[in-house]
Design a protein around this motif. Structure first.
Motif, PDB file in Angstrom:
ATOM      1  N   ALA A   1      -9.087  -9.404  -5.543  1.00  0.00           N
ATOM      2  CA  ALA A   1      -9.234 -10.138  -4.282  1.00  0.00           C
ATOM      3  C   ALA A   1      -8.208  -9.664  -3.259  1.00  0.00           C
ATOM      4  N   ALA A   2      -6.960  -9.428  -3.714  1.00  0.00           N
ATOM      5  CA  ALA A   2      -5.904  -8.947  -2.829  1.00  0.00           C
ATOM      6  C   ALA A   2      -6.208  -7.525  -2.342  1.00  0.00           C
ATOM      7  N   PHE A   3      -6.734  -6.677  -3.235  1.00  0.00           N
ATOM      8  CA  PHE A   3      -7.155  -5.325  -2.862  1.00  0.00           C
ATOM      9  C   PHE A   3      -8.124  -5.387  -1.683  1.00  0.00           C
ATOM     10  N   LEU A   4      -9.157  -6.216  -1.858  1.00  0.00           N
ATOM     11  CA  LEU A   4     -10.211  -6.293  -0.845  1.00  0.00           C
ATOM     12  C   LEU A   4      -9.672  -6.869   0.466  1.00  0.00           C
ATOM     13  N   ASP A   5      -8.828  -7.875   0.359  1.00  0.00           N
ATOM     14  CA  ASP A   5      -8.227  -8.464   1.556  1.00  0.00           C
ATOM     15  C   ASP A   5      -7.382  -7.419   2.292  1.00  0.00           C
ATOM     16  N   HIS A   6      -6.639  -6.625   1.550  1.00  0.00           N
ATOM     17  CA  HIS A   6      -5.791  -5.581   2.142  1.00  0.00           C
ATOM     18  C   HIS A   6      -6.629  -4.537   2.865  1.00  0.00           C
ATOM     19  N   GLU A   7      -7.860  -4.310   2.372  1.00  0.00           N
ATOM     20  CA  GLU A   7      -8.745  -3.327   2.987  1.00  0.00           C
ATOM     21  C   GLU A   7      -9.633  -3.941   4.069  1.00  0.00           C
ATOM     22  N   GLY A   8      -9.317  -5.178   4.463  1.00  0.00           N
ATOM     23  CA  GLY A   8     -10.030  -5.791   5.585  1.00  0.00           C
ATOM     24  C   GLY A   8     -11.287  -6.544   5.216  1.00  0.00           C
ATOM     25  N   ILE A   9     -11.485  -6.818   3.914  1.00  0.00           N
ATOM     26  CA  ILE A   9     -12.664  -7.584   3.493  1.00  0.00           C
ATOM     27  C   ILE A   9     -12.234  -9.029   3.248  1.00  0.00           C
TER      28      ILE A   9
ATOM     29  N   LYS B   1     -12.339  -0.966 -13.388  1.00  0.00           N
ATOM     30  CA  LYS B   1     -11.176  -1.680 -12.851  1.00  0.00           C
ATOM     31  C   LYS B   1     -10.039  -0.737 -12.477  1.00  0.00           C
ATOM     32  N   THR B   2     -10.134   0.501 -12.922  1.00  0.00           N
ATOM     33  CA  THR B   2      -9.100   1.487 -12.584  1.00  0.00           C
ATOM     34  C   THR B   2      -9.315   2.119 -11.206  1.00  0.00           C
ATOM     35  N   MET B   3     -10.393   1.768 -10.535  1.00  0.00           N
ATOM     36  CA  MET B   3     -10.689   2.373  -9.232  1.00  0.00           C
ATOM     37  C   MET B   3      -9.641   1.989  -8.196  1.00  0.00           C
ATOM     38  N   PRO B   4      -9.184   2.930  -7.362  1.00  0.00           N
ATOM     39  CA  PRO B   4      -8.220   2.620  -6.304  1.00  0.00           C
ATOM     40  C   PRO B   4      -8.791   1.598  -5.322  1.00  0.00           C
ATOM     41  N   SER B   5      -7.911   0.823  -4.678  1.00  0.00           N
ATOM     42  CA  SER B   5      -8.364  -0.259  -3.811  1.00  0.00           C
ATOM     43  C   SER B   5      -9.254   0.229  -2.669  1.00  0.00           C
ATOM     44  N   GLN B   6      -8.917   1.374  -2.089  1.00  0.00           N
ATOM     45  CA  GLN B   6      -9.711   1.868  -0.972  1.00  0.00           C
ATOM     46  C   GLN B   6     -11.129   2.216  -1.419  1.00  0.00           C
ATOM     47  N   GLY B   7     -11.222   2.862  -2.592  1.00  0.00           N
ATOM     48  CA  GLY B   7     -12.535   3.200  -3.126  1.00  0.00           C
ATOM     49  C   GLY B   7     -13.326   1.957  -3.486  1.00  0.00           C
ATOM     50  N   MET B   8     -12.639   0.952  -4.025  1.00  0.00           N
ATOM     51  CA  MET B   8     -13.310  -0.299  -4.379  1.00  0.00           C
ATOM     52  C   MET B   8     -13.856  -0.986  -3.133  1.00  0.00           C
ATOM     53  N   ALA B   9     -13.068  -0.996  -2.062  1.00  0.00           N
ATOM     54  CA  ALA B   9     -13.512  -1.625  -0.813  1.00  0.00           C
ATOM     55  C   ALA B   9     -14.740  -0.911  -0.262  1.00  0.00           C
ATOM     56  N   SER B  10     -14.737   0.411  -0.326  1.00  0.00           N
ATOM     57  CA  SER B  10     -15.893   1.179   0.157  1.00  0.00           C
ATOM     58  C   SER B  10     -17.132   0.866  -0.674  1.00  0.00           C
ATOM     59  N   ALA B  11     -16.943   0.766  -1.995  1.00  0.00           N
ATOM     60  CA  ALA B  11     -18.059   0.450  -2.881  1.00  0.00           C
ATOM     61  C   ALA B  11     -18.610  -0.938  -2.589  1.00  0.00           C
ATOM     62  N   VAL B  12     -17.721  -1.907  -2.359  1.00  0.00           N
ATOM     63  CA  VAL B  12     -18.146  -3.271  -2.056  1.00  0.00           C
ATOM     64  C   VAL B  12     -18.965  -3.301  -0.759  1.00  0.00           C
ATOM     65  N   ARG B  13     -18.498  -2.609   0.257  1.00  0.00           N
ATOM     66  CA  ARG B  13     -19.241  -2.571   1.525  1.00  0.00           C
ATOM     67  C   ARG B  13     -20.624  -1.942   1.322  1.00  0.00           C
TER      68      ARG B  13
END
Length: 200
Positions: free
Chosen positions: A17-25, A103-115
């Motif tokens: 959740a913090a990863f996504l928040d940090h990436e603007g989600i 779960k090992t995916m970097p936060s930026q990559g995870m945010a892109s995947a979520v979008r």
């Protein structure tokens, strides 16, 4: 947009959740288990994307995924896992998951995947899906590679059959086999994977 992260480990759940928040989600909610997630889905009518841990109690393999898919009223549900095998990821995609995120995916990559998944696309890291394949890629016959090149060129089954001197039904069977071998949900997804693996 509204997102739900479901994981029975507090640290993992809050970190994602913090990863996504940090990436603007923004607008990310969490649930500590399958039953809690189903209650939230029933109360809200669903989320634009649900990230569901594969390894939680009560999931019963992909049965939990299907429960959440039904409760989310057809909107995207993706699996996240730190232990699931590439084969599990492929099966999840075949069952209609919007994607698979290690779960090992970097936060930026995870945010892109979520979008991407929230927009209706399918996401899976192809390097992960290939891990079980000791040859470094899917085992395709020469004919399947020819059909795959046609797919990547945007040809229909009829056009592929005409170009290769096949019956249309034969081309269709090759496309179905290719999709299974590549872990793709449809012909467009198969072409995308092929281009990523430089097969087409």
């Amino acid at each position: 947009m509204q997102f739900l992260i479901v994981d029975d480990h507090d640290l993992v759940r809050e970190t994602i959740a913090a990863f996504l928040d940090h990436e603007g989600i923004a607008n990310v909610e969490t649930a500590p288990g399958l039953e809690d997630a189903l209650e939230k889905l029933a109360a809200t009518g669903g989320y634009d994307l649900v990230l569901l841990d594969y390894d939680m109690p009560g999931m019963n393999g992909l049965a939990g995924l299907m429960q959440v898919q039904s409760a989310n009223n057809g909107r995207p549900v993706a699996l996240i896992s730190g232990t699931a095998s590439p084969e599990v990821a492929r099966m999840a995609l075949e069952a209609g998951a919007a994607g698979f995120i290690p779960k090992t995916m970097p936060s930026q990559g995870m945010a892109s995947a979520v979008r991407m998944m929230a927009a209706g696309e399918v996401f899976a890291p192809y390097s992960f899906l290939r891990q079980a394949d000791t040859s470094g890629g899917p085992d395709l016959t020469n004919r399947e590679r020819e059909v795959l090149r046609g797919l990547c060129a945007g040809l229909s089954n009829k056009e592929i059959a005409r170009e290769l001197g096949l019956q249309e039904v034969t081309a269709k069977l090759h496309v179905r086999t290719l999709s299974r071998k590549l872990g793709a949900r449809n012909r467009t997804h198969a072409a995308t994977i092929a281009k990523d693996l430089k097969l087409g």
